[in-house]
Design a protein around this motif. Structure first.
Motif, short mmCIF file in Angstrom:
data_model
loop_
_atom_site.label_atom_id
_atom_site.label_comp_id
_atom_site.label_asym_id
_atom_site.label_seq_id
_atom_site.Cartn_x
_atom_site.Cartn_y
_atom_site.Cartn_z
N HIS A 17 50.89 39.95 41.83
CA HIS A 17 49.54 39.92 41.26
C HIS A 17 48.64 38.92 41.99
N ILE A 18 49.25 37.93 42.63
CA ILE A 18 48.51 37.00 43.49
C ILE A 18 49.26 36.91 44.81
N THR A 19 48.50 36.62 45.86
CA THR A 19 49.10 36.59 47.20
C THR A 19 49.93 35.35 47.42
N VAL A 20 49.39 34.21 47.04
CA VAL A 20 50.01 32.93 47.35
C VAL A 20 49.90 32.03 46.13
N ALA A 21 50.86 31.13 45.98
CA ALA A 21 50.86 30.19 44.86
C ALA A 21 51.17 28.79 45.38
N THR A 22 50.90 27.81 44.55
CA THR A 22 51.23 26.43 44.92
C THR A 22 51.50 25.62 43.66
N GLY A 23 51.97 24.41 43.87
CA GLY A 23 52.29 23.48 42.79
C GLY A 23 53.12 22.36 43.38
N GLY A 24 53.50 21.40 42.56
CA GLY A 24 54.39 20.34 43.04
C GLY A 24 55.70 20.92 43.52
#
Length: 328
Positions: free
Chosen positions: A206-213
């Motif tokens: 549903h999203i291309t890329v993700a991020t977080g700690g």
């Protein structure tokens, strides 16, 4: 280091009368005086980064007799600015200290907060987390270059998933787009939540890329469900096999730091006592072990050094927030 007999007037600037902090003689083996009656505000819900830092401080300060009767109060909302407002303006209770972080810098602008970090005393930067950007393991995007090429060909085809508008996630993506010469106004940012909610979005396509700690993504990376394209550290993180953005040719570096703030207009002696107590806390083996378990990087800076850094950091982040079109 002299043992303080009292720590009076610590909240004079806020005109608070209840539960003022004061120090008592410390045990012979402890060079830092014990401070009594601290309330630490975590300006977020229980379980998040602000809350975890507040409760770690509570535990270590009390266990090592650096402070007693330490209470944690959660005041969530608006990226931490509701907690900040109550910390600055409350007349009914003694808030003592407040956890803050990079995310609050942008939230103050975006939420048009009537109070700002100018109204608190930066006491110490505590820790930081570097952020990888990740895609699903079965994504056709296999490298950072693939992602850059896709964005340059069609900016709208890349959805950048992060926690909230103006969060460190959003800021990191803005830095990446700027570094490749792209137009941040064309960045398709999706506020996809955090933790499991964001992971479901990226794994489900549903999203291309993700991020977080890194710590919150580590288990999925190790299980082979996610693939990291780069990490926002200045150099390789020991034990983390992810190339930095810099080594891949992008001048991008970001650390999601967490800090502790004290009330504004502290007397010099009050500020020194709190500064020493936090400095002693971060040197304990217990604090170091908590940080290791939670993937926090030691970025401790005492009050004067943190105050100088915060000035530069605010200018950088506020400029980018404005460029992202989040404030006018």
């Amino acid at each position: 280091m002299a043992v303080r007999k009292s720590l009076t007037g610590i909240l004079a600037a806020a005109a608070l009368t209840a539960g003022a902090l004061f120090a008592t003689p410390a045990p012979a083996q402890n060079k830092t005086a014990e401070i009594k009656g601290i309330e630490i505000i975590a300006p977020a819900n229980a379980g998040g980064g602000y809350d975890q830092h507040a409760r770690a401080m509570q535990q270590v300060l009390q266990n090592h007799k650096l402070a007693s009767n330490v209470q944690v109060m959660n005041i969530p909302g608006a990226g931490g600015t509701i907690g900040l407002s109550q910390f600055v303006t409350s007349r009914k209770r003694n808030p003592g200290l407040m956890i803050s972080g990079l995310g609050m810098v942008g939230a103050i602008l975006i939420n048009k907060s009537p109070v700002t970090l100018d109204q608190v005393t930066p006491l110490a930067r505590l820790t930081g987390e570097y952020q990888p950007i990740v895609v699903a393991a079965d994504s056709p995007i296999r490298t950072l270059d693939d992602l850059i090429a896709k964005f340059k060909a069609d900016p709208g085809s890349v959805s950048w998933g992060g926690f909230a508008v103006g969060s460190p996630d959003h800021i990191l993506y803005g830095l990446i787009v700027k570094a490749i010469g792209g137009d941040v106004a064309k960045m398709n940012y999706i506020a996809a939540g955090a933790g499991g909610e964001m992971m479901a979005s990226v794994l489900g396509g549903h999203i291309t890329v993700a991020t977080g700690g890194y710590n919150e993504l580590a288990s999925q990376l190790q299980a082979g469900k996610l693939r990291a394209l780069g990490i926002s550290a200045p150099q390789r993180v020991p034990g983390v096999d992810i190339p930095t953005f810099k080594e891949q040719g992008l001048d991008v570096e970001l650390v999601n730091w967490r800090a502790v703030m004290a009330p504004g207009s502290l007397k010099a002696a009050d500020k020194q006592a709190l500064d020493e107590a936090v400095g002693a806390m971060v040197r304990t083996d217990e604090w170091k072990q908590i940080a290791k378990e939670r993937g926090w990087i030691d970025l401790y800076l005492p009050s004067d050094q943190f105050t100088a850094l915060l000035k530069d950091e605010r200018a950088r982040i506020e400029g980018l927030i404005t460029e992202l079109g989040l404030v006018k």
